[in-house]
Write an enzyme that holds these catalytic residues in place. Structure first.
Site, PDB file in Angstrom:
ATOM      1  CG  ASN A   6      20.403  28.329  34.663  1.00 32.27           C
ATOM      2  OD1 ASN A   6      20.604  29.349  35.010  1.00 32.27           O
ATOM      3  ND2 ASN A   6      19.381  27.431  34.393  1.00 32.27           N
ATOM      4  CG  ASP A  64      11.262  20.989  26.404  1.00 29.62           C
ATOM      5  OD1 ASP A  64      10.570  22.520  25.905  1.00 29.62           O
ATOM      6  OD2 ASP A  64      12.038  20.562  25.469  1.00 29.62           O
ATOM      7  CG  PHE A 101      15.164  33.578  24.404  1.00 31.75           C
ATOM      8  CD1 PHE A 101      13.620  33.681  24.238  1.00 31.75           C
ATOM      9  CD2 PHE A 101      16.424  34.019  24.478  1.00 31.75           C
ATOM     10  CE1 PHE A 101      13.414  34.969  24.266  1.00 31.75           C
ATOM     11  CE2 PHE A 101      16.112  35.581  24.448  1.00 31.75           C
ATOM     12  CZ  PHE A 101      14.971  35.953  24.233  1.00 31.75           C
TER      13      PHE A 101
HETATM   14  N1  CTP Z   1      13.019  25.453  27.526  1.00 33.99           N
HETATM   15  C1  CTP Z   1      11.477  24.707  28.805  1.00 33.99           C
HETATM   16  N2  CTP Z   1      11.820  23.379  29.487  1.00 33.99           N
HETATM   17  C2  CTP Z   1      12.919  22.874  29.736  1.00 33.99           C
HETATM   18  C3  CTP Z   1      13.840  23.550  28.937  1.00 33.99           C
HETATM   19  C4  CTP Z   1      13.554  24.584  28.050  1.00 33.99           C
HETATM   20  O1  CTP Z   1      10.804  25.626  28.289  1.00 33.99           O
HETATM   21  N3  CTP Z   1      13.000  22.431  30.624  1.00 33.99           N
HETATM   22  C5  CTP Z   1      12.640  25.909  27.062  1.00 33.99           C
HETATM   23  C6  CTP Z   1      13.515  27.421  27.258  1.00 33.99           C
HETATM   24  O2  CTP Z   1      13.429  28.379  28.141  1.00 33.99           O
HETATM   25  C7  CTP Z   1      13.918  28.129  25.705  1.00 33.99           C
HETATM   26  C8  CTP Z   1      14.050  26.708  25.342  1.00 33.99           C
HETATM   27  O3  CTP Z   1      13.274  25.856  25.918  1.00 33.99           O
HETATM   28  O4  CTP Z   1      13.664  28.763  25.342  1.00 33.99           O
HETATM   29  C9  CTP Z   1      15.488  26.300  24.948  1.00 33.99           C
HETATM   30  O5  CTP Z   1      16.188  26.409  26.091  1.00 33.99           O
HETATM   31  P1  CTP Z   1      17.652  25.447  26.040  1.00 33.99           P
HETATM   32  O6  CTP Z   1      17.918  25.111  27.722  1.00 33.99           O
HETATM   33  O7  CTP Z   1      18.432  26.457  25.259  1.00 33.99           O
HETATM   34  O8  CTP Z   1      17.504  24.022  24.888  1.00 33.99           O
HETATM   35  P2  CTP Z   1      17.088  23.410  25.947  1.00 33.99           P
HETATM   36  O9  CTP Z   1      16.061  22.585  25.580  1.00 33.99           O
HETATM   37  O10 CTP Z   1      17.664  22.597  27.002  1.00 33.99           O
HETATM   38  O11 CTP Z   1      17.847  21.893  23.946  1.00 33.99           O
HETATM   39  P3  CTP Z   1      19.923  21.514  24.729  1.00 33.99           P
HETATM   40  O12 CTP Z   1      19.653  20.685  26.088  1.00 33.99           O
HETATM   41  O13 CTP Z   1      19.312  20.704  23.765  1.00 33.99           O
HETATM   42  O14 CTP Z   1      20.652  22.552  24.890  1.00 33.99           O
END
Ligand code: CTP
Length: 400
Positions: free
Chosen positions: A208, A304, A323
């Protein structure tokens, strides 16, 4: 800023040694006491006289100097300071440190010391990029040695690339971070930063647009307040912060492992843009075009990391900050994300392309806590980081 602080400065044998003279001057202007150690190779580049004149004290160079042993033994010398700074840290000195060799005074002090060490590497770009040096770097970082630089640029040898020693002012900042008397002294803070790269095959990956700028700025701001920072980073565009422990990973699964290994800590900030999915079984060899068919990629969900740490029954950090990078309904989505993940705070931001935030230098965030949403004005990522670091210090000070 550095009053009553004592730095043991080891000057290795590289052309960048001339910058160490300026470093001594800056350290002393900032109030630090500097005890210099000049390696034999270092003395080929700067003279003991100029080093001791600037440091205002004797320069140490020989392991077997009996006068030194009578005045101050090498073990004692390794313990006198609050911080050991190695500048320039040559490829040879790094290799000795990584191996634990003790064949001269500098290497012996580095092996014997129980004081934190900060090194400023400087060498030819090929030497820096050589797998042996990169292996040594990883070993040293794993041992908890902080690194500042090297910077990229024209080199004295006529080549271009990373290998130039960090400027004396940058090294001074890194020293100040390590020795500051800030409110986060004694606190250990973990930060994830940057994107992750999820392999499709040995040459392709899913990624990304995260540059790692915001996470790096937060790590810098927390370290400036005195925190011990463990910085777990994916492959970012910006160089990692100075003076913190850097753990480099590629994938979300590796990031989770690195985070678990870094716990326990007082606070954790999850600024990484972790890929939600990985290719279920990445190909061990490069995928080739085949007649009449496109490769069918099957995805698997990544762990996650934020949710995992937020919901730990034992050993959960006192404060967990996530975040939320959103493009629509920022507040509603971010608030729901806070509940779903179980973290204490969410720093929400709008990453729609027209905001220029992802990959840019500014950020406009809303801090969501249990008491509600607090919009912050749009400002530089450094300013957001400084404000967040202050809030974290306040929360930890109140027993979070
Ligand atoms: N995050 C994480 N591990 C993941 C995905 C996300 O630790 N596999 C953490 C990111 O570092 C951030 C937060 O979760 O602090 C939210 O990340 P974001 O990409 O905004 O959210 P998602 O969990 O991907 O949720 P969605 O797909 O609903 O946006």
């Amino acid at each position: 800023m550095l009053a009553d602080k004592h730095v043991l400065l080891i000057i290795g044998g590289g052309i960048a040694a001339y910058k160490s003279l300026e470093l001594i001057r800056l350290l002393r202007t900032a109030g630090a006491r500097v005890t210099p150690v000049l390696t034999r190779a270092g003395a080929e580049f700067v003279t003991p006289l100029s080093v001791s004149a600037l440091a205002g004290c004797k320069v140490y160079s020989d392991l077997f100097d009996l006068g030194d042993e009578a005045e101050m033994g090498h073990i004692q010398l390794s313990r006198v300071a609050d911080l050991v700074v190695v500048a320039p840290a040559t490829a040879d000195l790094m290799a000795k440190m990584a191996q634990g060799l003790a064949g001269d005074l500098a290497a012996t002090l580095l092996l014997a010391t129980d004081t934190p060490v900060l090194m400023a590497p400087a060498m030819n770009v090929r030497m820096w990029e050589h797998p042996a040096t990169q292996r040594n770097l990883a070993t040293l970082q794993g041992d908890g040695i902080a690194v500042v630089g090297p910077n990229a640029g024209d080199m004295a040898c006529g080549e271009y690339g990373p290998g130039r020693m960090a400027e004396p002012a940058e090294i001074l900042t890194a020293v100040e971070m390590r020795l500051s008397d800030g409110p986060l002294i004694g606190k250990r803070v973990l930060i994830t930063s940057g994107p992750t790269h999820e392999p499709i095959d040995p040459v392709r990956y899913i990624a990304n647009r995260s540059s790692g700028a915001q996470g790096t700025a937060i790590a810098t701001a927390l370290a400036a307040l005195g925190a011990e920072v463990i910085f777990v980073t994916g492959p970012a565009d910006v160089p990692p912060p100075a003076g913190v422990k850097v753990i480099s990973v590629q994938t979300a699964e590796q990031m989770l492992q690195a985070v678990q290994a870094a716990l326990p800590c007082d606070a954790a900030v999850f600024a990484a843009a972790v890929a939600d999915w990985r290719v279920a079984s990445a190909s061990a060899s490069k995928l080739k075009k085949t007649k009449g068919g496109l490769p069918a990629l099957t995805f698997a969900e990544n762990p996650d990391i934020l949710r995992h740490v937020s919901q730990m029954k034992k050993g959960r950090p006192g404060l967990v900050v996530g975040f939320a990078a959103e493009t629509d309904d920022v507040l509603a989505n971010a608030t729901a994300k806070r509940d779903r993940k179980g973290c204490d705070w969410i720093v929400a931001n709008d990453v729609s392309p027209e905001t220029g935030i992802m990959g840019g230098t500014e950020n406009a965030v809303t801090l969501i806590t249990e008491t509600g949403a607090e919009p912050w004005p749009r400002m530089g990522k450094d300013a957001v980081a400084a404000q967040l670091a202050q809030r974290i210090a306040t929360a930890l000070g109140q027993g979070a």
